[in-house]
Design a protein around this motif. Structure first.
Motif, PDB file in Angstrom:
ATOM      1  N   THR A  33      -6.436   1.977  -0.161  1.00  0.00           N
ATOM      2  CA  THR A  33      -7.213   0.874   0.409  1.00  0.00           C
ATOM      3  C   THR A  33      -8.635   0.878  -0.138  1.00  0.00           C
ATOM      4  N   ARG A  43      -2.645   6.684   1.768  1.00  0.00           N
ATOM      5  CA  ARG A  43      -2.834   5.240   1.850  1.00  0.00           C
ATOM      6  C   ARG A  43      -4.296   4.839   2.032  1.00  0.00           C
ATOM      7  N   HIS A  46       0.838  -1.204   0.000  1.00  0.00           N
ATOM      8  CA  HIS A  46       0.000   0.000   0.000  1.00  0.00           C
ATOM      9  C   HIS A  46       0.874   1.256   0.000  1.00  0.00           C
TER      10      HIS A  46
END
Length: 236
Positions: free
Chosen positions: A179, A175, A164
Motif C-alpha cells: 500500500t 500488504r 494487494h
C-alpha cells in the motif's frame, strides 16, 4: 491471428502438426503444482501467469511472470517431468494448450523449433536471475515499478487487474508495504490504483523511476527471441 510470441515464430510445418486447443484461464487457475507432472503445455495469448517458489516452511516469492511472451511449464522443454514451482494465473486470459507428449515428440524431429524453445528457456532463466537480483538490492518502490512494467508489457491497454494480496505475494512483502509503495507511485503520478486495479499513467516516468531494476532481462529476451507482439498484435 496468433499473439503468442513463441507460436508466431515456430516453423509452419511444426505448428501445423500441433493440436492446439483454445482454453480460457480464470484468475487463480492452477497451471502447475510443485513436483507434479503436467499433461498439457500452455501458450498464452493474453493474461499473466505467475511462477512462485516456496520454502519447506511455507515462505514464498515470485520468480517470474509469463504472458504472451512465453509458455509453461518450461520443464517440458528441458526434458524434465516436473519442477519445484507453482504456476497459476495472476490475471485471467486465453491460451492454447497442447499435450506435452505431443509437444516433445514434435520437438524431437525439428531442430529449428528446438533452438527456439532452448532460447526461450534461457530467457526465462535470465528473468529468474534478475528477479533475484532486484529482490536483493532494490527498494520496494523500484521493485513494484519493475513489476508493473513487466505486467504492462504483457497486457492490452493501461489497466492491470491486480490485488494487494497478489502484489504482496509477488514482491514477498507485507500488504501494508504494498500500500505504501503504491501511494509513492501514485504521488508521482506514475500510476492510479484502486481496489483490484492498477492503471499506468506515465509509462516513461515509471521506467525512469525503476532505474536499472527494469530492462535488462527484457533486452535479453528480445536478443534471444525477438520483440513481443504489440498490443495490436503486430511485432514491435
Amino acid at each position: 491471428m496468433l499473439r503468442n510470441n513463441l507460436l508466431r515464430r515456430l516453423p509452419d510445418g511444426f505448428l501445423a502438426g500441433l493440436r492446439l486447443e483454445p482454453v480460457t484461464l480464470s484468475r487463480s487457475f492452477q497451471l502447475s503444482s510443485p513436483h507434479q507432472p503436467m499433461d498439457h503445455a500452455y501458450f498464452f495469448e493474453s493474461g499473466i501467469a505467475s511462477v512462485v517458489v516456496r520454502s519447506p516452511e511455507g515462505q514464498h516469492t515470485e520468480i517470474a511472470i509469463i504472458g504472451r511472451d512465453g509458455m509453461c511449464p518450461a520443464s517440458a522443454l528441458l526434458d524434465a517431468d516436473t519442477d519445484p514451482f507453482s504456476v497459476f494465473m495472476q490475471v485471467q486470459g486465453e491460451a492454447h494448450r497442447v499435450p506435452i507428449s505431443e509437444l516433445k515428440a514434435a520437438l524431437s524431429e525439428d531442430r529449428e523449433a528446438q533452438g527456439l524453445f532452448a532460447r526461450y528457456a534461457q530467457a526465462l532463466a535470465v528473468q529468474h536471475a534478475y528477479t533475484a537480483l532486484s529482490n536483493a538490492v532494490h527498494h520496494i518502490d523500484e521493485r513494484l515499478a519493475r513489476w508493473i512494467l513487466m505486467c504492462h508489457d504483457r497486457t492490452d491497454g493501461a489497466e492491470i487487474s491486480l490485488t494487494h494480496e497478489f502484489l504482496s505475494i509477488m514482491l514477498a512483502v507485507r500488504r501494508p508495504s504494498v500500500t505504501t509503495a503504491l501511494h509513492v507511485l501514485e504521488g508521482k503520478k506514475l500510476i492510479y490504483s484502486e481496489r483490484g486495479l492498477v492503471i499506468v499513467r506515465d509509462r516513461a516516468g515509471l521506467e525512469a523511476f525503476a532505474r536499472d531494476a527494469y530492462g535488462e532481462c527484457e533486452k535479453e529476451y528480445e536478443r534471444l527471441i525477438g520483440p513481443i507482439a504489440d498490443r495490436d498484435g503486430t511485432a514491435g
